[in-house]
Write a protein that holds these residues in place. Structure first.
Motif, PDB file in Angstrom:
ATOM      1  N   LYS A 162       0.841  -1.198   0.000  1.00 22.92           N
ATOM      2  CA  LYS A 162       0.000   0.000   0.000  1.00 22.92           C
ATOM      3  C   LYS A 162       0.877   1.249   0.000  1.00 22.92           C
ATOM      4  CE  LYS A 162      -3.559   2.421   2.651  1.00 22.92           C
ATOM      5  NZ  LYS A 162      -4.305   2.806   1.432  1.00 22.92           N
ATOM      6  N   LYS A 163       0.505   2.170  -0.816  1.00 25.53           N
ATOM      7  CA  LYS A 163       1.210   3.443  -0.874  1.00 25.53           C
ATOM      8  C   LYS A 163       0.426   4.475  -0.072  1.00 25.53           C
ATOM      9  CE  LYS A 163       3.318   2.655  -5.404  1.00 25.53           C
ATOM     10  NZ  LYS A 163       3.501   3.180  -6.790  1.00 25.53           N
ATOM     11  N   TYR A 164       1.148   5.083   0.876  1.00 27.13           N
ATOM     12  CA  TYR A 164       0.509   6.079   1.743  1.00 27.13           C
ATOM     13  C   TYR A 164       0.838   7.495   1.265  1.00 27.13           C
ATOM     14  CZ  TYR A 164      -0.233   2.150   4.908  1.00 27.13           C
ATOM     15  OH  TYR A 164      -0.620   0.955   5.453  1.00 27.13           O
ATOM     16  N   ASP A 191      -1.966   7.661   5.911  1.00 28.61           N
ATOM     17  CA  ASP A 191      -2.808   8.495   5.063  1.00 28.61           C
ATOM     18  C   ASP A 191      -3.271   9.728   5.837  1.00 28.61           C
ATOM     19  OD1 ASP A 191      -2.672   6.810   2.834  1.00 28.61           O
ATOM     20  OD2 ASP A 191      -4.352   5.579   3.557  1.00 28.61           O
TER      21      ASP A 191
END
Length: 284
Positions: free
Chosen positions: A154-156, A198
Protein backbone atom coordinates in the motif's frame (compact mmCIF):
# COMPACT_ATOMS: atom_id res chain seq x y z
CA UNK A 1 -8.89 -115.54 -53.61
CA UNK A 2 -7.96 -112.84 -56.07
CA UNK A 3 -11.52 -112.64 -57.23
CA UNK A 4 -12.69 -112.24 -53.62
CA UNK A 5 -10.18 -109.46 -53.01
CA UNK A 6 -11.16 -107.68 -56.18
CA UNK A 7 -14.80 -107.88 -55.23
CA UNK A 8 -14.51 -106.62 -51.63
CA UNK A 9 -11.37 -104.52 -51.79
CA UNK A 10 -13.28 -101.21 -51.30
CA UNK A 11 -14.95 -102.44 -48.12
CA UNK A 12 -11.65 -103.80 -46.80
CA UNK A 13 -9.95 -100.45 -47.52
CA UNK A 14 -12.55 -98.54 -45.52
CA UNK A 15 -12.29 -101.04 -42.66
CA UNK A 16 -8.52 -100.73 -42.51
CA UNK A 17 -8.76 -96.93 -42.49
CA UNK A 18 -11.19 -96.98 -39.55
CA UNK A 19 -8.98 -99.42 -37.64
CA UNK A 20 -5.97 -97.11 -38.26
CA UNK A 21 -7.92 -94.12 -36.93
CA UNK A 22 -8.94 -95.97 -33.76
CA UNK A 23 -5.37 -97.16 -33.14
CA UNK A 24 -3.93 -93.64 -33.60
CA UNK A 25 -6.54 -92.15 -31.23
CA UNK A 26 -5.75 -94.75 -28.54
CA UNK A 27 -2.02 -94.14 -28.92
CA UNK A 28 -2.59 -90.36 -28.73
CA UNK A 29 -4.60 -90.68 -25.52
CA UNK A 30 -1.93 -92.90 -23.98
CA UNK A 31 0.85 -90.49 -24.93
CA UNK A 32 -1.14 -87.56 -23.56
CA UNK A 33 -1.56 -89.33 -20.24
CA UNK A 34 2.16 -90.12 -20.04
CA UNK A 35 3.08 -86.54 -20.92
CA UNK A 36 0.72 -85.21 -18.23
CA UNK A 37 2.16 -87.57 -15.59
CA UNK A 38 5.76 -86.67 -16.50
CA UNK A 39 5.04 -82.94 -16.31
CA UNK A 40 3.44 -83.23 -12.85
CA UNK A 41 -0.02 -82.24 -14.06
CA UNK A 42 -2.91 -84.41 -13.07
CA UNK A 43 -4.66 -86.15 -15.94
CA UNK A 44 -8.26 -87.21 -15.67
CA UNK A 45 -9.22 -90.08 -17.92
CA UNK A 46 -12.78 -89.66 -19.14
CA UNK A 47 -15.16 -92.50 -18.48
CA UNK A 48 -16.62 -92.31 -21.93
CA UNK A 49 -15.30 -90.77 -25.12
CA UNK A 50 -16.51 -90.31 -28.59
CA UNK A 51 -14.86 -89.46 -31.86
CA UNK A 52 -16.30 -86.68 -33.94
CA UNK A 53 -15.33 -86.81 -37.58
CA UNK A 54 -14.96 -83.34 -39.03
CA UNK A 55 -14.71 -84.50 -42.59
CA UNK A 56 -16.27 -87.68 -43.91
CA UNK A 57 -14.12 -90.36 -45.38
CA UNK A 58 -13.73 -89.65 -49.02
CA UNK A 59 -12.75 -92.47 -51.31
CA UNK A 60 -11.97 -91.79 -54.86
CA UNK A 61 -11.26 -94.69 -57.12
CA UNK A 62 -10.02 -94.37 -60.64
CA UNK A 63 -10.18 -97.22 -63.06
CA UNK A 64 -8.35 -97.54 -66.29
CA UNK A 65 -8.92 -100.77 -68.25
CA UNK A 66 -7.86 -101.73 -71.70
CA UNK A 67 -8.43 -105.29 -72.76
CA UNK A 68 -6.00 -107.49 -70.83
CA UNK A 69 -4.72 -105.06 -68.12
CA UNK A 70 -6.46 -103.50 -65.03
CA UNK A 71 -4.88 -100.80 -62.91
CA UNK A 72 -4.90 -100.90 -59.13
CA UNK A 73 -7.49 -98.47 -57.77
CA UNK A 74 -6.03 -95.38 -56.02
CA UNK A 75 -7.76 -94.56 -52.73
CA UNK A 76 -7.35 -91.23 -50.90
CA UNK A 77 -8.62 -91.02 -47.30
CA UNK A 78 -8.80 -87.74 -45.42
CA UNK A 79 -9.79 -87.79 -41.75
CA UNK A 80 -9.53 -85.19 -39.03
CA UNK A 81 -10.76 -86.33 -35.64
CA UNK A 82 -10.68 -84.81 -32.20
CA UNK A 83 -11.44 -86.22 -28.84
CA UNK A 84 -14.37 -84.41 -27.27
CA UNK A 85 -15.43 -84.84 -23.67
CA UNK A 86 -18.51 -83.79 -21.78
CA UNK A 87 -18.20 -80.30 -20.28
CA UNK A 88 -18.35 -81.68 -16.71
CA UNK A 89 -15.50 -84.14 -17.31
CA UNK A 90 -13.03 -81.95 -19.21
CA UNK A 91 -9.72 -81.48 -17.34
CA UNK A 92 -9.21 -77.89 -16.22
CA UNK A 93 -5.43 -77.77 -16.50
CA UNK A 94 -4.73 -80.11 -19.49
CA UNK A 95 -5.87 -79.69 -23.04
CA UNK A 96 -5.00 -82.49 -25.53
CA UNK A 97 -5.78 -82.33 -29.22
CA UNK A 98 -4.90 -85.13 -31.59
CA UNK A 99 -4.92 -84.89 -35.33
CA UNK A 100 -4.64 -88.18 -37.21
CA UNK A 101 -4.37 -88.98 -40.89
CA UNK A 102 -3.64 -92.10 -42.90
CA UNK A 103 -0.25 -90.70 -43.92
CA UNK A 104 1.00 -89.97 -40.34
CA UNK A 105 1.92 -92.27 -37.48
CA UNK A 106 2.24 -89.82 -34.55
CA UNK A 107 -0.13 -87.35 -32.86
CA UNK A 108 0.48 -83.70 -32.04
CA UNK A 109 -0.10 -83.00 -28.39
CA UNK A 110 -0.34 -79.43 -27.27
CA UNK A 111 1.51 -78.39 -24.14
CA UNK A 112 -0.54 -78.05 -20.92
CA UNK A 113 -1.69 -74.53 -20.24
CA UNK A 114 -0.48 -73.04 -17.00
CA UNK A 115 -2.71 -70.89 -14.84
CA UNK A 116 -1.83 -67.22 -14.88
CA UNK A 117 -1.29 -65.46 -11.58
CA UNK A 118 -2.35 -61.85 -11.37
CA UNK A 119 -1.78 -59.53 -8.44
CA UNK A 120 -4.14 -57.04 -10.02
CA UNK A 121 -6.60 -57.01 -12.88
CA UNK A 122 -4.82 -57.58 -16.22
CA UNK A 123 -5.12 -54.79 -18.74
CA UNK A 124 -4.10 -56.73 -21.87
CA UNK A 125 -4.91 -60.01 -23.59
CA UNK A 126 -3.78 -63.35 -22.18
CA UNK A 127 -0.06 -64.13 -22.38
CA UNK A 128 1.40 -67.35 -23.87
CA UNK A 129 0.85 -70.54 -21.88
CA UNK A 130 4.49 -70.75 -20.80
CA UNK A 131 4.66 -67.31 -19.20
CA UNK A 132 3.32 -65.83 -16.00
CA UNK A 133 2.12 -62.27 -15.98
CA UNK A 134 2.25 -60.18 -12.84
CA UNK A 135 0.89 -56.67 -12.99
CA UNK A 136 1.42 -54.25 -10.14
CA UNK A 137 -0.31 -50.94 -10.32
CA UNK A 138 1.08 -48.04 -8.40
CA UNK A 139 -0.99 -44.97 -7.80
CA UNK A 140 0.80 -41.80 -7.29
CA UNK A 141 -0.74 -38.64 -6.16
CA UNK A 142 0.64 -35.33 -7.16
CA UNK A 143 -0.43 -32.36 -5.07
CA UNK A 144 0.05 -29.07 -6.79
CA UNK A 145 0.03 -25.91 -4.77
CA UNK A 146 -0.36 -22.47 -6.18
CA UNK A 147 1.59 -19.89 -4.20
CA UNK A 148 -0.55 -17.20 -2.77
CA UNK A 149 0.11 -13.85 -4.35
CA UNK A 150 1.81 -11.36 -2.09
CA UNK A 151 -0.33 -8.60 -0.77
CA UNK A 152 0.16 -5.45 -2.76
CA UNK A 153 2.24 -2.85 -1.00
CA UNK A 154 0.00 0.00 0.00
CA UNK A 155 1.21 3.44 -0.87
CA UNK A 156 0.51 6.08 1.74
CA UNK A 157 0.17 9.82 1.36
CA UNK A 158 2.58 10.66 4.18
CA UNK A 159 5.45 9.22 6.21
CA UNK A 160 6.61 9.66 9.77
CA UNK A 161 9.23 8.26 12.14
CA UNK A 162 7.78 6.10 14.91
CA UNK A 163 9.46 4.85 18.08
CA UNK A 164 8.21 2.58 20.88
CA UNK A 165 10.64 2.26 23.78
CA UNK A 166 10.84 1.69 27.55
CA UNK A 167 14.31 2.93 28.53
CA UNK A 168 13.16 4.25 31.89
CA UNK A 169 12.60 0.67 33.07
CA UNK A 170 16.33 -0.05 32.72
CA UNK A 171 16.92 2.40 35.61
CA UNK A 172 14.00 1.08 37.69
CA UNK A 173 14.27 -2.70 37.42
CA UNK A 174 13.83 -2.96 41.17
CA UNK A 175 10.29 -1.61 40.74
CA UNK A 176 9.37 -3.88 37.83
CA UNK A 177 6.99 -6.71 38.62
CA UNK A 178 8.53 -10.16 38.64
CA UNK A 179 8.32 -12.10 35.42
CA UNK A 180 8.16 -9.04 33.16
CA UNK A 181 11.91 -8.76 32.55
CA UNK A 182 11.59 -10.92 29.44
CA UNK A 183 9.41 -8.25 27.78
CA UNK A 184 12.07 -5.57 28.12
CA UNK A 185 14.55 -5.67 25.20
CA UNK A 186 18.25 -5.24 25.99
CA UNK A 187 18.25 -1.77 24.44
CA UNK A 188 14.65 -1.17 25.59
CA UNK A 189 13.58 -0.37 22.01
CA UNK A 190 10.44 -2.29 21.00
CA UNK A 191 10.05 -0.66 17.57
CA UNK A 192 11.79 2.04 15.58
CA UNK A 193 11.37 3.00 11.94
CA UNK A 194 9.76 5.10 9.26
CA UNK A 195 6.16 4.26 8.44
CA UNK A 196 3.52 5.58 6.10
CA UNK A 197 0.07 6.86 6.84
CA UNK A 198 -2.81 8.50 5.06
CA UNK A 199 -4.04 11.99 5.76
CA UNK A 200 -6.78 11.92 8.39
CA UNK A 201 -5.37 8.94 10.31
CA UNK A 202 -4.73 9.37 14.02
CA UNK A 203 -1.63 8.48 16.01
CA UNK A 204 -3.62 5.59 17.49
CA UNK A 205 -4.43 4.27 14.00
CA UNK A 206 -0.72 4.23 13.11
CA UNK A 207 0.20 2.57 16.43
CA UNK A 208 -2.43 -0.14 15.95
CA UNK A 209 -1.21 -0.92 12.43
CA UNK A 210 2.44 -1.11 13.53
CA UNK A 211 1.62 -3.54 16.35
CA UNK A 212 -0.51 -5.72 14.08
CA UNK A 213 2.11 -5.90 11.33
CA UNK A 214 4.98 -6.64 13.74
CA UNK A 215 3.13 -8.99 16.13
CA UNK A 216 3.51 -6.65 19.07
CA UNK A 217 0.97 -7.08 21.83
CA UNK A 218 -1.13 -3.99 22.53
CA UNK A 219 -4.23 -3.28 24.59
CA UNK A 220 -6.28 -0.10 24.73
CA UNK A 221 -9.56 1.02 26.23
CA UNK A 222 -12.08 3.38 24.74
CA UNK A 223 -13.54 6.25 26.76
CA UNK A 224 -16.91 7.36 25.33
CA UNK A 225 -16.94 10.60 27.32
CA UNK A 226 -13.81 11.79 25.53
CA UNK A 227 -14.35 9.73 22.34
CA UNK A 228 -10.79 8.63 22.74
CA UNK A 229 -8.67 5.47 23.18
CA UNK A 230 -6.32 5.11 26.11
CA UNK A 231 -3.30 2.82 25.62
CA UNK A 232 -3.06 0.56 28.65
CA UNK A 233 -0.28 -1.81 27.62
CA UNK A 234 2.28 -2.44 24.86
CA UNK A 235 4.43 -5.58 24.60
CA UNK A 236 2.84 -6.89 27.84
CA UNK A 237 4.04 -3.86 29.81
CA UNK A 238 1.07 -2.10 31.46
CA UNK A 239 0.56 0.95 33.66
CA UNK A 240 1.63 0.47 37.27
CA UNK A 241 3.90 -2.48 36.27
CA UNK A 242 6.97 -0.46 37.30
CA UNK A 243 5.70 1.74 40.14
CA UNK A 244 2.64 3.84 40.92
CA UNK A 245 3.54 6.56 38.39
CA UNK A 246 4.33 4.17 35.49
CA UNK A 247 2.53 3.95 32.17
CA UNK A 248 2.66 4.87 28.46
CA UNK A 249 2.83 8.40 27.10
CA UNK A 250 3.09 9.62 23.51
CA UNK A 251 4.74 12.66 21.98
CA UNK A 252 4.74 14.33 18.56
CA UNK A 253 7.86 16.23 17.59
CA UNK A 254 8.99 16.17 21.26
CA UNK A 255 5.71 17.58 22.57
CA UNK A 256 3.31 15.64 24.78
CA UNK A 257 -0.28 16.55 23.77
CA UNK A 258 -2.83 16.88 26.55
CA UNK A 259 -5.46 14.75 24.75
CA UNK A 260 -5.76 11.21 23.64
CA UNK A 261 -3.66 9.73 20.78
CA UNK A 262 -6.81 8.74 18.88
CA UNK A 263 -7.67 12.44 18.55
CA UNK A 264 -4.31 13.64 17.25
CA UNK A 265 -3.93 13.79 13.43
CA UNK A 266 -0.25 13.90 12.49
CA UNK A 267 1.13 15.45 9.31
CA UNK A 268 3.88 14.42 6.92
CA UNK A 269 7.37 13.98 8.42
CA UNK A 270 6.18 14.11 12.01
CA UNK A 271 8.23 12.37 14.70
CA UNK A 272 6.00 10.23 16.88
CA UNK A 273 7.13 8.32 19.98
CA UNK A 274 5.47 6.10 22.58
CA UNK A 275 7.57 5.94 25.74
CA UNK A 276 7.14 4.17 29.03
CA UNK A 277 7.47 6.38 32.06
CA UNK A 278 8.06 5.34 35.65
CA UNK A 279 7.48 8.81 37.20
CA UNK A 280 4.45 10.35 35.48
CA UNK A 281 6.54 11.64 32.58
CA UNK A 282 9.14 13.51 34.62
CA UNK A 283 11.80 10.96 33.67
CA UNK A 284 11.23 11.38 29.92
Amino acid sequence: MKAFFDKYKYILGLGLALVAVVIIAVVSAAMGKDAAENSGISYVTPETSSFTTVENLVATTAFQTDGNSQTTPATTVTDTSSQTLPESEKPKTTAITSVASTSSTAADISKPTEKHVFTSAPTSSASPASSKVTTVSTASSVISTTPKPDKPIKKYDNTCTFVIECKTILNNKDKLKKGLEKYVPDDAVIFSGTVGFDSGESVYDILRRICDENSIQMEASYTPAFSSYYVEGINNLYEFDCGQGSGWMYSVNGVFPNYGCSSYKPVNNDKIAFRYTCELGYDL
